[in-house]
Design a protein around this motif. Sequence first.
Motif, PDB file in Angstrom:
ATOM      1  N   THR A   1       0.769  -1.241  -0.083  1.00  0.00           N
ATOM      2  CA  THR A   1       0.034  -0.019   0.016  1.00  0.00           C
ATOM      3  C   THR A   1       0.878   1.025   0.123  1.00  0.00           C
TER       4      THR A   1
ATOM      5  N   HIS B   1       2.158   1.809  -3.434  1.00  0.00           N
ATOM      6  CA  HIS B   1       1.139   2.434  -4.280  1.00  0.00           C
ATOM      7  C   HIS B   1       0.877   3.894  -4.086  1.00  0.00           C
TER       8      HIS B   1
ATOM      9  N   ILE C   1      -5.263   4.905  -9.299  1.00  0.00           N
ATOM     10  CA  ILE C   1      -5.005   4.071  -8.278  1.00  0.00           C
ATOM     11  C   ILE C   1      -5.309   2.632  -9.058  1.00  0.00           C
TER      12      ILE C   1
ATOM     13  N   ALA D   1      -2.504  -0.284 -10.133  1.00  0.00           N
ATOM     14  CA  ALA D   1      -2.194  -1.780  -9.877  1.00  0.00           C
ATOM     15  C   ALA D   1      -2.036  -2.668 -11.070  1.00  0.00           C
TER      16      ALA D   1
ATOM     17  N   LEU E   1       0.154  -2.491  -4.918  1.00  0.00           N
ATOM     18  CA  LEU E   1      -0.899  -3.509  -4.529  1.00  0.00           C
ATOM     19  C   LEU E   1      -1.190  -4.625  -5.668  1.00  0.00           C
TER      20      LEU E   1
ATOM     21  N   VAL F   1      -7.034  -2.048  -3.269  1.00  0.00           N
ATOM     22  CA  VAL F   1      -7.115  -1.163  -4.172  1.00  0.00           C
ATOM     23  C   VAL F   1      -8.493  -0.315  -4.111  1.00  0.00           C
TER      24      VAL F   1
END
Length: 217
Positions: A19, A22, A155, A159, A169, A192
Amino acid sequence: MSDLINYFLNNYDILFGFTAEHVQLVGIAIIIAILIGVPVGIYITTNEELAETILQITSIIMTIPSIALFGIMIPILSIINQGIGFLPALIALVLYSQLPIIRNTYTAINDVDPNIRDAAIGIGMTTFQRLRKVEIPNAMPLIMAGIRTATVLNIGIGAIAAFIGSGGLGVLINQGISRSNSTMILAGAIAVSVLAIIADLFLKYVQKRFTPKGLNS
């Protein structure tokens, strides 16, 4: 469900690490995108032809599948030995952020009440003062809406960037697919989604904090 809960409980340290990666990737990308997109969005309000060209270009970029864009980055950045990893993912996220940020900024500045703008001119404000004290504060809700859209979008795309070694993530989802482990895939997808919700709520707070009280709904 119990397997998923146990996975979160037994691997919270790994989840926290992914996290953090990310958040770092998306956070840096959004900051750079704002520093580019907001000034560009403001500037193109002075030139309709340029505005149309830039909005068309950013729209085209948005239609490029993320995997394809990452693939384009690999040979280009391989010249400086950065074909995979953090840098190509960062550049891709910045590019994907431009349409919502530039379009919303352009629209927001254009939609400022002409009477307010005329009043600012009438009291002797310079262009910069008018922009800083009148136009941007009044345009803030729509500008922030573009930033929120870009953040949530990034976001999700971030991924996918795990497939080119950016971390984050998406690594959980990638590993889950490789191992046919549905628990890992679901854990990554939930993480996510939760991160996207938290980011949107945080930016909503920022929007309300910096929007003039009379414009807050």
